[in-house]
Design a protein around this motif. Structure first.
Motif, short mmCIF file in Angstrom:
data_model
loop_
_atom_site.label_atom_id
_atom_site.label_comp_id
_atom_site.label_asym_id
_atom_site.label_seq_id
_atom_site.Cartn_x
_atom_site.Cartn_y
_atom_site.Cartn_z
N ASN A 126 40.21 49.56 38.06
CA ASN A 126 39.46 48.31 38.24
C ASN A 126 39.65 47.46 36.99
N GLU A 127 38.86 46.41 36.91
CA GLU A 127 39.08 45.47 35.81
C GLU A 127 38.91 46.13 34.45
N ARG A 170 41.55 43.80 41.80
CA ARG A 170 40.40 44.43 42.48
C ARG A 170 40.55 45.95 42.40
N GLY A 171 39.40 46.61 42.52
CA GLY A 171 39.43 48.06 42.34
C GLY A 171 40.13 48.77 43.49
N SER A 198 42.31 52.81 44.43
CA SER A 198 42.59 54.17 43.97
C SER A 198 44.06 54.50 44.13
N ASP A 203 41.30 55.80 39.64
CA ASP A 203 40.55 54.64 40.13
C ASP A 203 40.75 53.49 39.15
#
Lengths: 1056, 259
Positions: free
Chosen positions: B31-32, B64-65, B67, B29
């Protein structure tokens, strides 16, 4: 089963579970067994062969595999069986059963259709000679593959009361005159037939006294009745004979001092009693109690009966006994030694009988005469017996010889028929017994004469003379007897042979005529030839057809005898061919004639002949082949004959099965083995594979030799088969035996099971509540309604993931709780209620949304009744749903007691066993399992070990290693991450509102009026609050991710 | 657009070695803040939680997050193609990520190899793991921990860990006999590899499967020190910290019951 459509509704909250994670979990596995055991039902549905027949022990096999699977994953199962059905359930089940019986009727109809379709198909196939070979091969394969399972079954452990199977069924065992199975009428008939010839035989004498008496009585009565019979019997002195016998029977073996009257014959108005003389003498008096007339009758009868003696081939013991009384013992020896009388002896006999009968009658009436005679009778009997035993001693050899030679003859008679005279002669020369050779020096010549020179009359005479000679023979002269026997047999067979030969000769003559015709025709071109042939035939029809009809019968007989040797006695092939070849040609012509006579297409005629007689079919086929190919070479014909043999076999054994379905049959037999090898998931695959293979095979077959009609028929058959399969599957039900077998298997595996007092699901839920198990395995959504909180679905469905449903998830993510579920069940229908017609999941959810709370359904009912009575408030104030519902559901009728409160009770307070005793699991009992599997699946020792030993190893290993290993599931709560949504947006909307607005519902339950609009407003508020809170609480990385997801979700939601 | 450039390529290689035995497929996962991975083993006995902070990468970019569903075995195989000193760059399109591109550059920049790994769609549960205060935490040499596990594996399948005030005892009992290793508190600051620090609220005694522990110790190369967190009837935490780059945490459910 379960609440209709519930699974679909709650599918978004299902979690996929890996079976490994169920390690060491105690799971309650629910087995319902009133009609709808989902489990067992699934086996029955899945484990079917092509024909839709359930495999034997299919349920057990499936059960076994499932247990293996559970053990492999080290799951601790507790099986829960249904106890009984509550009243509510029974009502709904009855409805279902009705549906099912309807199915059974359909099944029958489909089967009928199928049969007729197959017959038609068969007929078309029959007409095509070329496709036969293929089918023959198929059939042989069938036979081969069929044997293996049978062989396997033979290894089964014997039940001690198990009787060996009857070959050919019970019908084969019961001969026509089996006394054990005879009815009274049968017996009477038997006795009636048991006349003339038999009463004098040894067999008769060996019967018990009572039986003898009965038979004699019957015969005697009969002899008095009909005048025509009587006419014969008068001459045959039959009745006299019978009377004598009766007396003999009654007096035989009785105590001489017994003075009680003996009943001889009794009829209405008549009674004959034999009374011992009271004067101390040993005589007997026969008196008729009712009518003294009778005695006179008898006397008269005797006197009349005397003069003529009918020719009888049997020895009359009693008459000879009477002869003995007349001091003509020497005469006895003659009849004894021979099997049959010859004529001169009859003459002698005739001379004696009048006297003896007279004497006998006089003796009968003369009481005093008995005194000496009694002794003499005894001595006579003794002597007679002695003689008899001697003759028997001697005769066995002879008899045996006789019988054996005769049986040989009859076996071979077919063979002889097909021989040429030369061969026939050669054969008999080789068979000649040495006795015969010794006895007759000119034996060769005699045989030769018999075969070639003598005509039938002469043969007949010879035969007679031989019989005479045989009769006259003394018992000492064994050699001569043998020789004569041989000669006799020979003559018999020769006569037969000659007769048939002459037939053949006749045929030959006819054939020659026709051949002449054919030669004429062969000059003309092929097309014309047929026409011309027809013309000629037409001209001759009147004359020939009749002849042909006659000959065809004869030839058929010949044919049968011809075909047999072709199969069995290969050495005769060359010899037989000469005759049969011609025969067949005749047949060819005959069938051609038939075609001319009935100018239908060849297919029809082929079909007709097939139907009439397989034999005929064969001949007509040959004829077709003959006319088609015109091949006359002997070898070809030989092959043809053999082919025909095969076809005949098929048509006799599997007349109907000859169509394409045969292959299905074969695949069933083949499947049994591999199927048991394979694991669960392979079965459907195999099924489909085989199906496609079969389809390919069929298409090949079609290409080769099936025309369009056949294709059509094939598809029809297939369709019908499928239909039948479907219907049959739906009609089967789970039986008590199956259940108990499953329980036995569980015991052997050391797996605990309980039988619930009522519903299994309810019991499962209770077990979970008592923390005796960690989860419930069921595919029945009812379990939630009973309070099951942790349900594993699809446990044994390899195609799908195992899904875990938590009631908690339902509440959290869908806002559905147990109460709502029960409401849903009432609306949708479940085991306890039929539900409302026309209401699906979506409308049900909408109703629940519209009428929330515990009393929601009552509100719904009230509202609806108001609507229907027209007493409801103005429509304008109502929500969209209510408006729509009004329009849509006009036909819906609700009764006053609509939400049946018993349903609540049934779900909230089911009858369960609340014992808190922990379950115990033990290690499977390998030895007993072996026996069990051998018995039920015919698995060999090795095969059981193959399957079970590795399983046991992993099982034991896992047990020791990981028995106390717990999982992380209990420590870390894991929310559902899936963003799956409902297919129906209407449901999704409501569910979302429930999810976020549970509390809201409670608040605003009181104000009913413009609820929904309010709610909508509030819902949107809630949503935004939701988002904000999540945003503010973003600390850890995990949560950020969640937030992201939620954001996505909210986006989605708002976009809707 | 996702891009992460890792100057120490070996770190990623070691990480993969540490987790690929336990988990076969997992979602990364992104993300930032960094790249995270959480996965349970099939039997739900152990859990691995991995975090690579964005600070560990130079540069790190994630808009942006999203997967990345990866088969860890495949990724590990591709990473084996990278040299120990190589600079590894991960790239993916965050909108429609169907593959992850990996670029290995040799330190001298003479050799650049690029690989693409196909991604999978993995439906995985995310556990919310509460930050707990453990009854006992032990900081010790990771090599020492690995050795203890290896040694006791000879004796038995499971090890019991007893933490007392000044010492921790690892003991095992098996069919052939028994064995135990006792480590005394040793707060020597000079030699961090020999340091044993025990922080104790209440004494703890737990039993764990050595098979899993052996798997965890594959993370040894990642860090000199390992932190064990124990609480009665709670999962064991085994944490390897990779300085500021992130951490890898293993959770293991204890064995309970009669045996």
């Amino acid at each position: 089963m379960g609440v209709k459509g519930l699974w679909k509704l709650i599918s978004p909250v299902g979690r996929n579970v890996k079976l490994e994670s169920l390690n060491n979990k105690r799971l309650a596995i629910d087995i319902l067994y009133l009609e709808i055991s989902i489990w067992l039902y699934q086996f029955l549905t899945a484990m079917r062969d092509k024909e839709g027949n359930g495999l034997k022990n299919a349920h057990l096999l499936g059960f076994f595999r499932r247990i293996c699977k559970l053990l492999f994953y080290n799951i601790k199962p507790v099986f829960v069986f249904d106890g009984g059905a509550p009243e509510l359930k029974r009502l709904t089940l009855n409805e279902r059963r009705k549906r099912r019986t309807g199915n059974a009727n359909n099944l029958q109809k489909t089967a009928e259709k199928l049969l007729s379709a197959q017959l038609r198909l068969h007929a078309v196939q029959e007409s095509k000679g070329s496709c036969k070979k293929v089918i023959t091969d198929d059939f042989n394969e069938n036979k081969m593959s069929n044997t293996s399972p049978e062989r396997l079954f033979s290894r089964r452990k014997r039940d001690e009361y198990d009787l060996p199977s009857i070959s050919g069924g019970i019908e084969a065992m019961v001969t026509k005159d089996d006394p054990r199975l005879a009815t009274e009428d049968d017996l009477k008939n038997f006795i009636r037939e048991y006349n003339k010839a038999y009463i004098d035989s040894e067999a008769f004498r060996s019967l018990p006294l009572e039986t003898r008496y009965e038979i004699l009585e019957e015969l005697r009565n009969k002899s008095r009745r009909t005048s025509w019979d009587r006419f014969h019997e008068i001459f045959g002195m039959k009745r006299n004979n019978l009377t004598q016998k009766l007396i003999d029977v009654t007096s035989n073996d009785t105590d001489p001092n017994n003075t009680t009257p003996k009943r001889i014959v009794s009829e209405r108005n008549k009674k004959y009693v034999l009374i011992k003389n009271k004067e101390g003498s040993t005589g007997w008096t026969m008196s008729s109690v009712d009518e003294n007339k009778h005695e006179n009758n008898d006397k008269q009868g005797h006197t009349v009966e005397r003069p003529v003696y009918m020719e009888s081939s049997e020895i009359d013991d009693k008459n000879s006994l009477v002869n003995g009384e007349d001091n003509e013992f020497e005469e006895l020896e003659l009849p004894k030694s021979a099997l049959s009388f010859d004529n001169c002896e009859y003459q002698e006999y005739k001379e004696h009988t009048p006297i003896t009968s007279d004497d006998w009658n006089s003796l009968l009436l003369d009481k005093n005469a008995y005194v000496e005679d009694n002794e003499s009778i005894e001595s006579v009997i003794k002597k007679f017996k002695r003689l008899e035993s001697e003759s028997f001693k001697m005769s066995p050899n002879k008899l045996n010889d006789d019988v054996s030679s005769l049986s040989i003859n009859y076996d071979d008679i077919d063979t002889f028929m097909s021989m040429e005279p030369d061969e026939f002669f050669a054969f008999w020369l080789s068979q000649m017994s040495p006795d015969f050779q010794k006895e007759y020096n000119d034996h060769d010549e005699m045989l030769h004469k018999a075969i070639y020179v003598w005509d039938e009359d002469e043969l007949e005479q010879q035969k007679k003379s031989v019989t005479k000679k045989l009769g006259k023979l003394r018992e000492s002269d064994e050699q001569k007897a043998n020789a004569l026997n041989f000669w006799q047999n020979f003559l018999k067979v020769t006569a037969e042979f000659r007769r048939i030969n002459s037939d053949i000769n006749q045929n030959k003559d006819e054939l020659n005529d026709k051949q002449d015709l054919e030669i004429e025709m062969s000059d003309s071109p092929m097309d014309l030839k047929e026409q011309k042939y027809k013309e000629i035939c037409m001209r001759e029809t009147n004359h020939l057809i009749q002849k042909v009809v006659h000959t065809i019968k004869k030839i058929n007989i010949n044919f049968e005898s011809l075909l047999l040797p072709v199969n069995h006695v290969s050495s005769y092939h060359t010899s037989t061919l000469d005759v049969p070849l011609e025969d067949r040609e005749t047949v060819a012509e005959i069938s051609d004639f038939e075609e001319v006579e009935l100018p239908t297409n060849p297919i029809d005629s082929g079909y007709q002949s097939t139907k009439i007689n397989p034999q005929l079919m064969a001949t007509s086929n040959i004829s077709v082949e003959f006319s088609d190919t015109e091949c006359d070479s002997q070898t070809n014909v030989l092959i043809d004959t053999l082919e025909v043999e095969d076809i005949n076999n098929i048509s006799k054994d599997k007349y109907i099965k000859i169509s394409s379905d045969e292959d299905e049959e074969c695949s069933y037999a083949e499947k049994f083995e591999p199927a048991s090898n394979s694991s669960d998931d392979e079965i459907p695959k195999q099924l489909t594979e085989e199906e496609s293979e079969f389809a390919r095979f069929l298409s090949e077959l079609k290409k080769k030799d099936l025309n369009s009609i056949q294709q059509e028929l094939n598809t029809e058959v297939q369709q019908l088969n499928e239909q039948r399969k479907r219907e049959k599957r739906d009609a089967d039900s789970v039986t008590q035996t199956m259940i108990s077998e499953c329980q036995k298997l569980l015991q052997l595996f050391g797996i605990p099971y309980i039988i619930a007092p009522m519903e299994a699901e309810a019991q499962c839920a209770e077990l979970l509540r008592l923390e005796l198990v960690d989860g419930i395995v069921t595919d029945d959504s009812d379990v939630f309604l009973f309070g099951g909180t942790r349900v594993y679905k699809n446990m044994f469905n390899q195609q799908k993931y195992v899904e875990l449903y938590l009631l908690q998830d339902l509440e959290q993510h869908m806002g559905i709780n147990r109460e709502k579920l029960i409401h849903l069940a009432i609306l949708l229908g479940s085991d306890y209620t039929e539900g409302l017609p026309g209401i699906g999941v979506v409308s049900a959810i909408e109703i629940l949304n519209e009428f929330p709370g515990e009393k929601g359904l009552e509100h719904f009912r009230d509202w609806w009744l108001d609507v229907q009575n027209g007493t409801s408030g103005p429509e304008n104030n109502e929500s969209d749903f209510k408006k729509k519902f009004r329009k849509k559901m006009k036909a819906l009728l609700l009764s006053k007691n609509f939400p049946n409160h018993r349903i609540w009770d049934a779900y909230y307070r089911p009858l369960v066993d609340d014992s808190k005793v922990q379950f115990q699991w033990t290690i499977p009992n390998l030895d007993d399992l072996r026996d069990f599997l051998m018995e039920n699946f015919s698995w060999t020792h090795e095969k059981v070990d193959e399957t079970l030993v590795p399983l046991m190893k992993t099982f034991v290993k896992k047990k020791s290693e990981e028995s106390n290993q717990i999982t992380l599931d209990g420590f870390f709560a894991y929310p559902i991450s899936s963003s799956k949504s409902h297919q129906s947006t209407r449901i999704q909307r409501i569910v979302d509102s429930w999810k976020s607005g549970e509390t809201y519902d409670n608040e605003s339950r009181s104000n009913d009026g413009n609820e929904s609009s309010q709610r909508r407003k509030k819902r949107s508020q809630k949503k935004s609050i939701d988002v904000i809170t999540i945003d503010s609480s973003s600390n850890s990385e995990q949560e950020t991710i969640h937030k992201k997801r939620k954001r996505q979700k909210t986006k989605k939601r708002s976009s809707k | 657009m996702f891009e992460a450039r890792l100057s120490q390529g070996s770190l990623l290689k070691k990480l993969l070695e540490a987790i690929k035995e336990l988990v076969t497929d997992a979602n990364f996962d992104c993300n930032e803040t960094g790249i995270a991975l959480q996965a349970m083993d099939n039997s739900h006995v152990a859990l691995v939680s991995l975090l690579l902070r964005s600070e560990g990468f130079h540069p790190y970019r994630c808009d942006r997050g999203f997967s990345l569903g990866v088969n860890l075995n495949s990724l590990s195989k591709i990473l084996k193609c990278a040299g120990n000193d190589d600079i590894i760059t991960l790239k993916a399109d965050d909108n429609s990520a169907d593959s992850l591109s990996l670029c290995f550059e040799s330190p001298s920049n003479e050799r650049v190899s690029e690989y693409e790994l196909k991604l999978m769609d993995i439906d995985q549960e995310h556990l919310s793991i509460p930050e707990t205060d453990y009854d006992a935490t032990i900081i010790m040499s990771s090599a020492e921990f690995q050795r203890i596990c290896r040694d006791l594996m000879v004796i038995s399948e499971s090890v019991s860990v007893d933490v007392a005030k000044d010492a921790v005892v690892f003991s095992a009992e098996g069919e052939m006999g028994s064995g135990s290793v006792k480590l005394k508190q040793n707060p020597s600051v000079d030699k961090p590899e020999e340091q044993v620090v025990i922080e104790l609220n209440t004494s703890v005694s737990l039993q764990f499967s050595l098979k899993y522990l052996m798997n965890f110790t594959k993370g040894t190369p990642l860090s000199d020190q390992v932190m064990l967190g124990l609480s009665e009837n709670m999962p064991l935490l085994v944490e390897y910290k990779m300085d500021d780059a992130g951490y890898i945490r293993f959770y293991l459910a204890p064995k309970i019951g009669e045996e």
